[in-house]
Design a protein around this motif. Structure first.
Motif, PDB file in Angstrom:
ATOM      1  N   ARG A   1      -6.107   5.131   1.067  1.00 44.01           N
ATOM      2  CA  ARG A   1      -7.055   4.029   1.303  1.00 44.01           C
ATOM      3  C   ARG A   1      -7.972   3.857   0.114  1.00 44.01           C
TER       4      ARG A   1
ATOM      5  N   TYR B   1      -6.309   1.565   9.698  1.00 41.65           N
ATOM      6  CA  TYR B   1      -6.462   0.688   8.534  1.00 41.65           C
ATOM      7  C   TYR B   1      -6.535  -0.746   9.053  1.00 41.65           C
TER       8      TYR B   1
ATOM      9  N   LYS C   1       0.890  -1.168   0.000  1.00 42.11           N
ATOM     10  CA  LYS C   1       0.000   0.000   0.000  1.00 42.11           C
ATOM     11  C   LYS C   1       0.923   1.212   0.000  1.00 42.11           C
TER      12      LYS C   1
END
Ligand code: BTN
Length: 260
Positions: free
Chosen positions: A257, A160, A110
Motif C-alpha cells: 500500500r 484497500y 498494484k
C-alpha cells in the motif's frame, strides 16, 4: 447475465467446457474440485453471484447478483511451466488491464496483480494450484471484477479502498463483453507468460512507481521504500536508501500500500 449470450461471446475462445451458475459458493472451489475429476485446460466456471467467494489471505470476497464478474479459469500447465507459476496471477492482472484499456480506461496494477482504476481496487485475483507430488496438476485463476456501483464494498469493510468499472467509465458496462475481452487477452498473453516482453507489459502498468510504499511480506517485518519497478525475475524492487535496494518475490503473498 444471460447464459446463452455468454456462451456465444466465448465461442471463439479455447474453452472446451463452460459451467455457468446463477449463484455459486465460490467459483474457485468449484474449479478446484473439477480439476480432481478431469477438468480440461481452458475449463471455465462463471457465477452471476457468489455466496462464499474467497480472496487472498483467507479473506472473503463478496459477489452480489448482476453487479460484478466472478469466474475461474482452469489451466493445466505442462511441466515446463512449473517455474512460471508466480506469473499466472500477474497474467490475469495484465489481461484485465488490457480489457479495461480497450474501454478507454487507464488501469494500473498494484503489485503483484490487483487492478486499480483511479487508485481504487476494481479487480482481485486468486490463483490456486492443485499439486501432483512436486508438479502442478492444474491451476485455477479466479478473477473478481467490480463492475456496477452496487458491487463496491464500503471502505470500512475492505483492506484497500474499492471502486468499480462503471464509476470510472461514467456509463454502464456490458459484463459479458468485458468477460470475453479479459479471457481473449488472457489467452493471447498466455504463451508469453514470464518472458521479458510480458514483464515489460506488467511493469509499465505498475501503480505507485516513485512513491513511498509499505510492503508486508508474510511472516516478515513490514518494509518501506520508494517503489522502483519490477525486475526481470518479476520481483518488486524497493529503494530503501542510496545503498539499499530490497527485492520481494512475486511468489510471496505480500500486501502493498502507498504510505501517502
Ligand atoms: C483478492 O483477495 O483480491 C482476490 C479476490 C478473488 C475473487 C475471485 S471472484 C472469482 C473467484 N472465486 C473466488 O472465490 N475468488 C475468486
Amino acid at each position: 447475465m444471460n447464459e446463452n449470450t455468454l456462451r456465444a461471446s466465448l465461442a471463439h475462445l479455447p474453452i472446451p467446457e463452460l459451467r455457468f451458475f446463477e449463484s455459486a459458493g465460490s467459483t474457485n472451489d468449484l474449479a478446484l474440485k473439477w480439476i480432481e475429476t478431469g477438468a480440461p485446460d481452458g475449463g471455465l466456471v462463471v457465477a452471476n453471484a457468489q455466496t462464499a467467494g474467497r480472496g487472498r489471505m483467507n479473506r472473503s470476497w463478496v459477489t452480489l447478483p448482476d453487479s460484478a464478474l466472478a469466474f475461474s479459469l482452469v489451466l493445466r500447465p505442462a511441466e515446463e511451466y512449473a517455474e512460471k507459476l508466480p506469473f499466472y496471477a500477474p497474467l490475469a492482472g495484465l489481461a484485465v488491464s488490457l480489457a479495461l484499456e480497450n474501454l478507454g480506461l487507464a488501469p494500473e496494477i498494484k503489485w503483484p496483480n490487483d487492478v486499480l482504476l483511479n487508485r481504487r481496487k476494481v479487480c482481485g485475483i486468486l490463483v490456486e494450484a492443485v499439486w501432483n507430488g512436486s508438479q502442478p496438476a492444474g491451476l485455477v485463476i479466479g478473477i473478481g471484477v467490480n463492475v456496477a456501483p452496487s458491487s463496491v464494498p464500503p471502505d470500512g469493510e475492505v483492506m484497500y479502498p474499492a471502486g468499480c468499472v462503471e464509476q470510472a467509465l461514467g456509463k454502464p458496462a456490458d459484463r459479458t463483453e468485458l468477460l470475453a475481452s479479459i479471457l481473449t487477452h488472457l489467452f493471447d498473453q498466455r504463451p508469453a507468460v514470464g518472458s521479458p516482453s510480458f514483464i515489460q507489459a506488467w511493469d509499465s502498468r505498475l501503480a505507485f512507481r516513485g512513491e513511498l510504499v509499505r510492503v508486508e511480506p508474510p511472516g516478515q517485518p513490514a518494509q518501506t521504500g520508494i517503489l522502483q519497478g519490477i525486475d526481470q525475475e518479476g520481483c518488486l524492487v524497493l529503494r530503501r536508501d542510496e545503498n539499499n535496494v530490497l527485492k520481494i518475490s512475486a511468489g510471496d503473498v505480500a500486501r502493498l500500500r502507498p504510505l501517502v
